[in-house]
Design a protein around this motif. Structure first.
Motif: not given
Length: 167
Positions: A25-32
């Motif tokens: 989650v921490e890694r992909i959250a900035p993708c949203m």
């Protein structure tokens, strides 16, 4: 106002790799677009965060929590319960999200079904906008995620192609 949304996108890696990426989650959250992580529980199952959304003329910020309620790696299904409150205003949003990862010619097809319930201003005129906005957000997320995975693959390829020497 309750609404059901169905979206899907493709990730350019096999399901077993997509699984690991999507649970980070921490890694992909900035993708949203508009999403930020404030904290993650020690077991990684509960996330506190906020999301900024533009819904027609409304700019909304929700602060809340999301919790993994299911992580079935064998069947590659993920379930998340999320809820939040508007930071300005009395509106709330809650969602139950089910994601299924399936092998696809291009890598992994991620199908998402969301049961969304919103109150406050978005509920007054959001019914027609929500499917369109969620589709755009998912498309942007998928595009950003693909770029993240591509850069990971490029880094991994460079690392294996040019081993460091003690020189």
């Amino acid at each position: 106002m309750a609404i059901e949304l169905d979206n899907s996108f493709t990730v350019p890696v096999p399901p077993e790799k997509a699984w690991d990426v999507l649970l980070d989650v921490e890694r992909i959250a900035p993708c949203m677009p508009g999403a930020s992580v404030l904290s993650i529980s020690d077991d990684g199952n509960e996330i506190e965060g906020q999301v900024k959304v533009k819904l027609g003329p409304l700019s909304l910020t929700y602060k809340g929590t999301a919790k993994f309620t299911e992580k079935d790696e064998a069947n590659r299904t993920i379930a998340i319960e999320a809820s939040g409150k508007e930071t300005r205003g009395a509106g709330t949003a809650s969602a139950n999200v089910q994601a299924v990862l399936k092998p696809d010619d291009a890598g992994t097809l991620v199908s998402i079904h969301t049961s969304l319930n919103v109150t406050g201003r978005p509920a007054q005129f959001g019914r027609s906008l929500l499917p369109e906005v969620s589709g755009k957000l998912i498309a942007q997320f998928a595009s950003n995620l693909e770029a993240l995975i591509a850069s990971d693959n490029a880094t991994a390829t460079e690392e294996t192609a040019t081993p460091e020497s003690d020189g």
